[in-house]
Write an enzyme that holds these catalytic residues in place. Structure first.
Site, PDB file in Angstrom:
ATOM      1  N   VAL A 154       0.838  -1.198   0.000  1.00 18.64           N
ATOM      2  CA  VAL A 154       0.000   0.000   0.000  1.00 18.64           C
ATOM      3  C   VAL A 154       0.877   1.253   0.000  1.00 18.64           C
ATOM      4  O   VAL A 154       0.553   2.248  -0.657  1.00 18.64           O
ATOM      5  CB  VAL A 154      -0.973   0.009   1.211  1.00 18.64           C
ATOM      6  CG1 VAL A 154      -1.771   1.311   1.262  1.00 18.64           C
ATOM      7  CG2 VAL A 154      -1.919  -1.183   1.149  1.00 18.64           C
ATOM      8  N   CYS A 155       1.991   1.202   0.697  1.00 19.36           N
ATOM      9  CA  CYS A 155       2.869   2.373   0.847  1.00 19.36           C
ATOM     10  C   CYS A 155       3.269   2.998  -0.491  1.00 19.36           C
ATOM     11  O   CYS A 155       3.173   4.219  -0.650  1.00 19.36           O
ATOM     12  CB  CYS A 155       4.104   2.024   1.659  1.00 19.36           C
ATOM     13  SG  CYS A 155       3.738   1.448   3.332  1.00 19.36           S
TER      14      CYS A 155
END
Length: 187
Positions: A46-47
């Protein structure tokens, strides 16, 4: 305990920025608006989507006079490697600060106990060094830079116009509210 309306902690760290390693601290955004954008780790899932989204909106934050710093508990060397090997991360022009001692994440109450990683937390600091906004999401929920832009615009408006507040979904140029006894119960 909430960090809202408290004086932001002082911080210092090594960062990867514009192809170089640099030393940065809270002194670098003194007297300016700042976003501290904490994320769990480099080379994750997700980062990179969140950081790419921030990178794509970075010029708008700059136009608003907002400094942006991303933080993870990785070292600045890892930030460099990620920046050089990921198309998404390669778009980043703001500093990527390393926090391998976890001191910065801990100072901003975003360190995951026992994990050595930061939560997915966004902190907005005003020019007086006061925290105006904090958002923390769970591991699997990414943030939205366009929504953050809207919220920073609202925070800047309220900061510049004491006695006014921005209602839900407020967009720049729309009407604000002036809280008063006469307004109570009429909305």
């Amino acid at each position: 305990m909430s960090l809202i309306n408290t004086q932001a902690a002082q911080w210092a760290g090594s960062a990867y920025h514009n192809g170089e390693f640099v030393e940065l601290s809270s002194e670098d955004h003194k007297g300016q608006w700042a976003i501290l954008f904490f994320y769990p780790a480099d080379f994750t899932f997700v980062c990179p989507t969140e950081l790419e989204d921030m990178a794509e909106h970075y010029s708008q934050f700059q136009e608003m006079g907002v400094k942006v710093y991303s933080f993870s508990t990785d070292k600045h060397f890892s930030h460099k490697a990620w920046h050089e090997t990921s198309e998404r991360i390669g778009k980043i022009q703001f500093p990527m600060v390393g926090d391998p001692t976890c001191e910065i994440a801990e100072a901003f109450d975003t360190l995951r106990p026992g994990e050595g990683a930061a939560d997915r937390t966004t902190i907005v600091i005003d020019p007086e060094g006061v925290i105006q906004y904090v958002e923390t999401t769970s591991e699997g929920v990414g943030r939205n830079a366009a929504e953050l832009l809207r919220k920073v615009k609202a925070a800047q408006y309220v900061h510049q116009h004491p006695g006014e507040v921005c209602p839900a979904k407020w967009e720049e140029g729309e009407d604000t509210l002036a809280p008063s006894f006469d307004l109570a119960g009429k909305l």
